[in-house]
Design a protein around this motif. Structure first.
Motif, PDB file in Angstrom:
ATOM      1  N   LEU A 246       0.823  -1.219   0.000  1.00 43.08           N
ATOM      2  CA  LEU A 246       0.000   0.000   0.000  1.00 43.08           C
ATOM      3  C   LEU A 246       0.856   1.268   0.000  1.00 43.08           C
ATOM      4  O   LEU A 246       0.394   2.335   0.391  1.00 43.08           O
ATOM      5  CB  LEU A 246      -0.946  -0.014   1.204  1.00 43.08           C
ATOM      6  CG  LEU A 246      -1.992  -1.127   1.183  1.00 43.08           C
ATOM      7  CD1 LEU A 246      -2.807  -1.144   2.464  1.00 43.08           C
ATOM      8  CD2 LEU A 246      -2.927  -0.982  -0.011  1.00 43.08           C
ATOM      9  N   ASP A 247       2.088   1.129  -0.468  1.00 48.60           N
ATOM     10  CA  ASP A 247       2.977   2.287  -0.531  1.00 48.60           C
ATOM     11  C   ASP A 247       2.960   2.865  -1.953  1.00 48.60           C
ATOM     12  O   ASP A 247       3.478   2.249  -2.885  1.00 48.60           O
ATOM     13  CB  ASP A 247       4.403   1.838  -0.154  1.00 48.60           C
ATOM     14  CG  ASP A 247       5.395   2.994  -0.228  1.00 48.60           C
ATOM     15  OD1 ASP A 247       4.961   4.134  -0.515  1.00 48.60           O
ATOM     16  OD2 ASP A 247       6.592   2.752   0.003  1.00 48.60           O
ATOM     17  N   PRO A 248       2.375   4.052  -2.147  1.00 51.52           N
ATOM     18  CA  PRO A 248       2.295   4.598  -3.516  1.00 51.52           C
ATOM     19  C   PRO A 248       3.665   4.929  -4.109  1.00 51.52           C
ATOM     20  O   PRO A 248       3.789   5.095  -5.312  1.00 51.52           O
ATOM     21  CB  PRO A 248       1.457   5.868  -3.361  1.00 51.52           C
ATOM     22  CG  PRO A 248       1.186   6.047  -1.932  1.00 51.52           C
ATOM     23  CD  PRO A 248       1.762   4.925  -1.145  1.00 51.52           C
ATOM     24  N   GLY A 249       4.694   4.989  -3.272  1.00 51.59           N
ATOM     25  CA  GLY A 249       6.026   5.304  -3.787  1.00 51.59           C
ATOM     26  C   GLY A 249       6.917   4.081  -3.942  1.00 51.59           C
ATOM     27  O   GLY A 249       8.110   4.212  -4.198  1.00 51.59           O
ATOM     28  N   PHE A 250       6.350   2.883  -3.817  1.00 48.88           N
ATOM     29  CA  PHE A 250       7.133   1.647  -3.900  1.00 48.88           C
ATOM     30  C   PHE A 250       7.728   1.518  -5.308  1.00 48.88           C
ATOM     31  O   PHE A 250       7.002   1.410  -6.302  1.00 48.88           O
ATOM     32  CB  PHE A 250       6.222   0.461  -3.569  1.00 48.88           C
ATOM     33  CG  PHE A 250       6.919  -0.867  -3.525  1.00 48.88           C
ATOM     34  CD1 PHE A 250       8.136  -1.028  -2.875  1.00 48.88           C
ATOM     35  CD2 PHE A 250       6.341  -1.986  -4.111  1.00 48.88           C
ATOM     36  CE1 PHE A 250       8.760  -2.260  -2.823  1.00 48.88           C
ATOM     37  CE2 PHE A 250       6.958  -3.223  -4.072  1.00 48.88           C
ATOM     38  CZ  PHE A 250       8.175  -3.345  -3.430  1.00 48.88           C
ATOM     39  N   ARG A 251       9.080   1.532  -5.386  1.00 45.04           N
ATOM     40  CA  ARG A 251       9.759   1.664  -6.679  1.00 45.04           C
ATOM     41  C   ARG A 251       9.412   0.567  -7.700  1.00 45.04           C
ATOM     42  O   ARG A 251       9.077   0.881  -8.851  1.00 45.04           O
ATOM     43  CB  ARG A 251      11.279   1.737  -6.451  1.00 45.04           C
ATOM     44  CG  ARG A 251      11.998   2.222  -7.666  1.00 45.04           C
ATOM     45  CD  ARG A 251      13.508   2.239  -7.439  1.00 45.04           C
ATOM     46  NE  ARG A 251      14.188   2.231  -8.717  1.00 45.04           N
ATOM     47  CZ  ARG A 251      14.514   3.316  -9.386  1.00 45.04           C
ATOM     48  NH1 ARG A 251      14.205   4.489  -8.909  1.00 45.04           N
ATOM     49  NH2 ARG A 251      15.120   3.232 -10.551  1.00 45.04           N
ATOM     50  N   PRO A 252       9.449  -0.727  -7.332  1.00 43.66           N
ATOM     51  CA  PRO A 252       9.103  -1.752  -8.341  1.00 43.66           C
ATOM     52  C   PRO A 252       7.677  -1.564  -8.883  1.00 43.66           C
ATOM     53  O   PRO A 252       7.415  -1.769 -10.072  1.00 43.66           O
ATOM     54  CB  PRO A 252       9.214  -3.073  -7.571  1.00 43.66           C
ATOM     55  CG  PRO A 252      10.114  -2.768  -6.420  1.00 43.66           C
ATOM     56  CD  PRO A 252       9.866  -1.345  -6.059  1.00 43.66           C
TER      57      PRO A 252
END
Lengths: 515, 38
Positions: free
Chosen positions: A223-229
């Motif tokens: 649920l992290d909108p900035g998760f790189r993959p």
């Protein structure tokens, strides 16, 4: 697991109802090959919006977005998928208006490519288009066969055969007219079913608060909108979907079916806005499945159905079965008709069939052939992801020069071809799924860069776009756009077979067709 | 990380948007349409 007989019975009943509806509606309305393949200027905003939603949103929305959410990067991957699916529909507004203006009696993008550029690029585009659409179709068949096997133990060949047979009956008979009508009714059922099914499922899972806590406890990255993959996946999927949709004849048919420019603008805008929440919801189920620990390596593509069978009551499972059948029907009939339309239009040109009845029969016979091929492949349970992504890569590399050529008179066939091949070269070099084949070429392996989907798709599109801009700047052609309207004709016009080839760039033979 | 409220808004907002699209199609097909299509 729900009863096999019950699931198969519900599937057949749903198929039968829509088949009868399609046959009933098409009766007396398909009087020419144009009705079968084009249905030009015939649909209002409601129908065009509905058919766009139904035909672009296949059963894949229950597989790929959930897989993206579960395995490729959670929320940002799903957002990328959703936005990526909306962008092509928005791009079709200016592009669709332009092509309708330039060739008001046209049928397809490939016709435009033939007259605007020439036979070499035309063959290239035709092969990639048909390949992409057939893979889409095979993926839909594989998807529903796999889903019903997982949910109710239905043998895959039975599912593929009944779906293929019923859809074939009304599509071969009623063509695009039947496809658009059934799409409309299917959308009227799919949208509320989706809303009700998801609402019931959320309550069965304990509400959004419970879903959120479970996902966070399992893997906060979901649920992290900035998760790189996830961001990387979200970015490259935009380019993959964009290119593929630009070569989707099913959408071009609907550009022509809309009854005016205002209808086209409204319908494509609303459809674009609608596909975003549809994909978002389906994708969040993948996040939920991963959060609940239901997804194991190798099962990511069926994350949605793992959740459905493991957690939800039978009543919701039946809603899901009906939903998946409707989603498959609505996109399969579009692809049956789109592929047969593309080949029929081209066959008329190449073999010089100028008899209306023969052409209509040919269109129907091709629909049967496409259906048989899709059923046979769908029943095998192959993993079609690699083929899908390969077709997407080809499309990502070639769509820019085609669209550019709609607006710029300077771009030559050679320029467009070299731009496409340059994009393709970069794309293939970075594409992970072709790495195995490339390393078989002696001496090539050490030269290949680190494989990356992001660089492959982004690179294919960007290099192709830059090369197109340069080729257009350096190009010496001054194509007369006005000539498109006179050289591309409706099949309803007497003594014509679609395109006047005599002045086609690069054509040396010409054909018997005339004004 | 998105918070639980934003997550709920995303889920319920999406469901509402799907229903709104349904409403729009129904409106255009049965209320606004002044002539038969297709």
């Amino acid at each position: 697991m729900v009863s096999t007989a019950l699931a198969l019975g519900l599937t057949v009943a749903t198929l039968a109802v829509f088949t009868v509806a399609g046959l009933w509606y098409a009766r007396g309305r398909v009087n020419s090959v144009e009705d079968l393949l084009t249905a030009r200027n015939s649909t209002g905003t409601g129908m065009t919006t509905a058919t766009l939603i139904a035909s672009t949103m296949g059963a894949w929305i229950l597989f790929s977005p959930a897989e993206a959410g579960a395995a490729f990067g959670g929320l940002p991957a799903i957002m990328g998928y959703a936005i990526g699916s909306a962008i092509p529909l928005l791009l079709f507004i200016p592009v669709g208006k332009r092509i309708r203006k330039l060739m008001p009696t046209g049928h397809s993008l490939t016709e435009f490519v033939l007259v605007r550029f020439g036979p070499v690029l035309y063959v290239f585009v035709l092969v990639v288009s048909v390949f992409y659409m057939f893979i889409f179709l095979a993926a839909e068949m594989t998807g529903i066969a796999g889903a019903l096997e997982l949910i109710a133990g239905v043998p895959p060949w039975q599912t593929a055969a009944v779906v293929g047979l019923f859809v074939l009956i009304y599509t071969a008979y009623g063509g695009l007219v039947a496809s658009i009508f059934t799409d409309t009714v299917q959308t009227l059922v799919i949208l509320p079913l989706l809303a009700v099914g998801f609402t019931a499922a959320i309550f069965s899972l304990g509400g959004t608060g419970e879903l959120y806590s479970t996902a966070m406890a399992t893997d906060a990255n979901l649920l992290d909108p900035g998760f790189r993959p996830g961001l990387e996946f979200g970015l490259y999927v935009v380019f993959a979907i964009l290119g593929a949709n630009m070569l989707n004849q099913g959408i071009w048919q609907r550009v022509y079916a809309a009854d005016g420019e205002a209808t086209l603008t409204r319908s494509f805008s609303v459809a674009a806005l609608t596909v975003v929440p549809m994909i978002l919801l389906a994708g969040l189920f993948g996040v939920a499945a991963a959060g609940l620990g239901l997804v194991e390596p190798g099962t990511e593509s069926v994350a949605f159905f793992l959740l459905v069978t493991a957690v939800l009551p039978d009543s919701i499972v039946f809603i899901v079965v009906m939903l998946v059948v409707l989603l498959v029907m609505s996109s399969a009939d579009t692809m049956f008709n789109a592929i047969s339309s593309l080949i029929t239009v081209d066959l008329a040109r190449l073999v010089d069939i100028d008899n209306e009845r023969t052409l209509k029969l040919t269109g129907r016979a091709l629909t049967v052939l496409v259906a048989i091929g899709a059923v046979v492949i769908g029943a095998q349970g192959y993993s079609v992801l690699a083929l899908f992504l390969t077709a997407d890569l080809f499309a990502a590399a070639i769509f820019v020069p085609l669209i550019w050529g709609l607006f710029s008179p300077n771009l030559t066939e050679l320029g467009a071809l070299v731009s496409s091949l340059a994009g393709l070269l970069v794309g293939v070099a970075y594409f992970p799924m072709l790495r195995g084949i490339l390393t078989l070429v002696p001496g090539l392996a050490p030269l290949l860069p680190e494989p990356s989907f992001l660089v492959a798709f982004l690179g294919a599109t960007a290099v192709s776009a830059v090369a197109t801009a340069l080729a257009s700047w350096a190009g010496n052609e001054n194509f007369a756009f006005d000539s498109l309207a006179t050289r591309i004709k409706s099949f309803d016009d007497a003594d014509t077979t679609g395109v006047d080839l005599d002045d086609t760039p690069g054509s040396t033979t010409g054909s018997e067709v005339s004004d | 990380m998105i918070g639980p409220l934003l997550f709920a808004a995303l889920v319920w907002g999406s469901i509402a948007a799907v229903l709104a699209a349904f409403g729009y199609v129904v409106w255009m097909l049965f209320v606004k349409s002044r002539r038969p299509t297709l």
